[in-house]
Design an enzyme around this catalytic site. Structure first.
Site, short mmCIF file in Angstrom:
data_model
loop_
_atom_site.label_atom_id
_atom_site.label_comp_id
_atom_site.label_asym_id
_atom_site.label_seq_id
_atom_site.Cartn_x
_atom_site.Cartn_y
_atom_site.Cartn_z
N HIS A 1 91.40 -5.01 74.87
CA HIS A 1 92.18 -4.49 75.99
C HIS A 1 93.36 -5.45 76.18
O HIS A 1 93.21 -6.65 75.94
CB HIS A 1 91.28 -4.50 77.22
CG HIS A 1 91.83 -3.85 78.44
ND1 HIS A 1 92.77 -4.44 79.24
CD2 HIS A 1 91.57 -2.65 79.01
CE1 HIS A 1 93.06 -3.64 80.24
NE2 HIS A 1 92.34 -2.54 80.14
N ASP B 1 84.81 -10.78 77.14
CA ASP B 1 85.26 -9.76 78.07
C ASP B 1 84.08 -8.82 78.29
O ASP B 1 83.75 -8.01 77.43
CB ASP B 1 86.46 -9.01 77.48
CG ASP B 1 86.94 -7.87 78.39
OD1 ASP B 1 86.25 -7.57 79.38
OD2 ASP B 1 88.00 -7.29 78.09
N GLN C 1 83.07 -3.94 80.01
CA GLN C 1 82.38 -2.69 79.65
C GLN C 1 80.91 -2.95 79.31
O GLN C 1 80.22 -2.04 78.85
CB GLN C 1 83.08 -2.00 78.47
CG GLN C 1 84.50 -1.55 78.76
CD GLN C 1 84.59 -0.44 79.80
OE1 GLN C 1 83.62 0.25 80.08
NE2 GLN C 1 85.77 -0.25 80.38
N LYS D 1 84.39 -1.57 88.21
CA LYS D 1 83.77 -0.82 87.12
C LYS D 1 82.25 -0.80 87.25
O LYS D 1 81.54 -0.26 86.41
CB LYS D 1 84.15 -1.42 85.77
CG LYS D 1 85.63 -1.27 85.44
CD LYS D 1 85.93 -1.85 84.08
CE LYS D 1 87.41 -2.05 83.83
NZ LYS D 1 88.14 -0.80 83.60
N CYS E 1 95.09 1.00 77.45
CA CYS E 1 95.45 -0.43 77.43
C CYS E 1 95.02 -1.10 76.13
O CYS E 1 94.65 -2.28 76.12
CB CYS E 1 94.88 -1.18 78.63
SG CYS E 1 95.43 -0.56 80.20
#
Ligand SMILES: Cc1ncc(COP(=O)(O)O)c(C=O)c1O
Lengths: 449, 150
Positions: free
Chosen positions: A161, A238, A241, A264, A404
């Site tokens: 991203h 990261d 997700q 999220k 993104c």
């Protein structure tokens, strides 16, 4: 289902839920009950029931989360870590309890979790702290270990991203370090053989996503951590997700840093977090400076508090922190294993269904291969924007564009894709309604002719 | 007609494929013409256009573009090409001003078909805030290119 905002009950709930059968996915009846906690999902759009398949971008908030925020403003609103009055003490206590609760959710200690606005800010915090370590005399000699200069390398991946790419580009630009990346193959999968070549003795930082927001692939974190450890490079995960969708244990994964965004994972916008090993956070120079992060201040200089306070300058967001803690309770109570198993099923249903539609190119892992509960795809002859418009007319909310991740799209020969992403409140009927609508798209736009 | 069918009228879908004027490559400007070129990008969806305007003897003598994007942005560039060529810069500016006004009206202002011809069919996009930029992309490029050519 109702989550309790008290961290004490959260702890006992965790214990209770460890006795539950974790490998069992949620079932239809349970998902139906969960949906009752999300009033926004009951509305109609364009005269059709809303089918919300954009949780990968932002998730919806359950009632308990919204109530916790309101309760804070009704009963306890005050600034934290400042003031000696009753409300200030109360607010500080719940703020720190929330930190402990969210930290434990990802397997961290409470002094290892720094609040940020979102994952993007957390990544920038890291990059600017390293940047600060790279210039001038350091107050703390230990900060040297984060210093970058010409000849050093930062390694990212081609599927990041932009949030986990641009801060590193800028850090390299400021310090003279070189940015390199682990490429993906034609299917969008990370090329681990190349990772072994890219991560070398000059590598100082390796930053990568846990789960791709485009392909849905889950990264082999242990493999990359092992490569980074061999050369003493710092690892940055990261977890945007992954934290919302699967059990996450940063200590077990062995990463040095991790970031995620509350919005999220059933919480409101404006709150996210940076995890860092305590030893590292306490050696890093601050990013934002000002009130609440200092020890002694003179007209010439200031001393800094240990982490996490060192990185929380200024009056902090408090209701959002409480909301995120409440969201974490909700997830924990539902069971992260069960959520992951449910979304795994939905992801497979999406992948299988899309792969069967004529003229649809599924991005990422093939049906049957491991993926999270999302799927991005290209419809031959129809631009993603038009696909999204057609689905919107059917009440179906999806994301269109490059999500993104422009470099990944370019690598795959695409400018834009359509992405459907699920969460614990997504039903199989919704996935089927989405697939049925996608199957109509090419005919509507005359792309079959 | 549903809002969606209003947006994707046959004339739009026709032009999205026909792409009149998407002949920038390999066609250098005519000798003696004043030339202006503009590149416009919609970063949210990646729609992109490079558009060149030539003026000669007081009119837009040629308009060519290269671009990629959704059906609305492509149809808009195609319809714009049909409309603009042969018009004076002043007349085109009048059209573009009206087009912008219609597109920003959220479906409240009807397009003047006398003025916009087939491009009036794009007015269906004005109901969709996210699509207004798609429809405007080529027009913004044309205005920009024309300002350079002048
Ligand atoms: C994989 C990934 N990383 C980073 C981000 C950035 O998150 P935020 O915009 O909340 O900072 C997102 C979400 O858009 C994401 O999906």
């Amino acid at each position: 289902m109702s989550a309790n905002s008290s961290p004490e009950t959260a702890a006992s709930q965790t214990k209770a839920s460890t006795h539950a059968d974790h490998h069992q996915p949620l079932d239809d009846a349970q998902v139906a009950r969960i949906r009752n906690d999300f009033p926004i999902l009951t509305q109609t759009v364009n005269g059709k029931p809303l089918v919300y398949l954009d949780s990968g971008a932002t998730s919806q908030n359950p009632l308990t989360v919204m109530e916790a925020e309101q309760e804070f403003y009704e009963q306890r609103n005050s600034a934290v870590h400042r003031g000696a009055h009753y409300l200030a003490a109360e607010a500080t206590e719940i703020y720190e309890e929330a930190r402990a609760n969210v930290a434990s959710f990802i397997g961290a200690d409470s002094n290892e979790l720094v609040w940020t606005s979102n994952a993007t800010e957390a990544l920038n915090l890291l990059a600017y702290s390293f940047s600060n370590a790279s210039v001038g005399q350091q107050q703390n000699p230990e900060a040297k270990r984060f210093a970058l200069s010409e000849g050093d390398e930062v390694v990212v991946t081609e599927l990041e991203h932009h949030a986990n790419l641009i801060p590193w580009q800028e850090l390299c630009r400021r310090t003279g370090a070189t940015l390199s990346f682990i490429p993906v193959d034609d299917s969008g999968a990370l090329d681990l053989a190349q990772a072994a070549e890219k991560i070398g003795p000059k590598t100082k930082i390796v930053a990568f996503t846990h789960a791709s927001n485009v392909t849905g692939a889950i990264t082999d974190v242990p493999a990359l951590v092992a490569l980074a450890k061999k050369v003493n490079a710092l690892t940055v995960l990261d977890a945007c997700q992954s934290a919302p969708h699967m059990p996450l244990d940063v200590k077990a994964l062995g990463v040095d840093f991790a970031v995620f965004s509350g919005h999220k994972m059933l919480a409101p916008t404006g709150i996210g977090a940076l995890y860092g090993r305590a030893e590292l956070l306490n050696a890093m120079p601050p990013f934002l400076t000002g009130g609440s992060m200092i020890t002694t201040v003179t007209m010439e200089s200031a001393g800094y508090l240990p982490a996490p306070q060192r990185f929380e300058a200024g009056t902090q967001r408090i209701s959002q922190v409480i909301a995120l803690s409440t969201a974490v309770n909700y997830l924990r109570e539902t069971g992260m294993d069960r959520i992951a198993a449910w979304e795994h099923q939905l992801g497979q249903r999406l992948a299988e269904g899309l792969a069967k539609i004529r003229g649809v190119r599924l991005v990422g892992p093939a049906p049957g291969e491991l993926r999270t509960g999302l799927a991005a795809f290209d419809v031959e002859g129809v631009h993603a924007h038009d696909v999204g418009q057609y689905l919107d007319d059917r009440g179906i909310a999806v994301r269109v564009g490059h999500h993104c991740a422009q470099p990944l799209h370019r690598r795959l020969g695409l400018t834009a894709t359509t992405r459907a992403s699920t969460y614990l409140y997504t039903t199989t009927d919704e996935v089927d309604a989405f697939l049925a609508a996608v199957a109509e798209v090419r005919a509507y736009f005359g792309a079959d002719a | 007609m549903s809002d969606l069918d209003q947006l994707y009228q046959d004339i739009i879908l026709f032009h999205a494929k026909a792409k009149h004027g998407s002949t920038l490559e390999g066609n250098p400007p005519e000798a003696g013409a004043a030339v202006g070129q503009s590149h416009q990008l919609n970063p949210t969806c990646g729609d992109e256009i490079t558009l060149r305007v030539e003026t000669k003897d007081g009119v837009i003598s040629a308009l060519r573009w290269a671009g990629a994007g959704c059906s609305i942005s492509m149809a808009s560039a195609s319809l714009l090409t049909d409309l603009a060529v042969g018009e004076s810069p002043a007349e085109f500016t009048k059209m573009a001003d009206h087009f912008r006004e219609v597109m920003r009206s959220r479906g409240k202002i009807a397009a003047d078909e006398e003025l916009l011809g087939d491009a009036a069919a794009l007015s269906g996009a004005s109901r969709y805030v996210a699509r207004v930029k798609c429809a405007m992309l080529a027009w913004v490029a044309a205005e920009d290119a024309l300002a350079i050519a002048r």
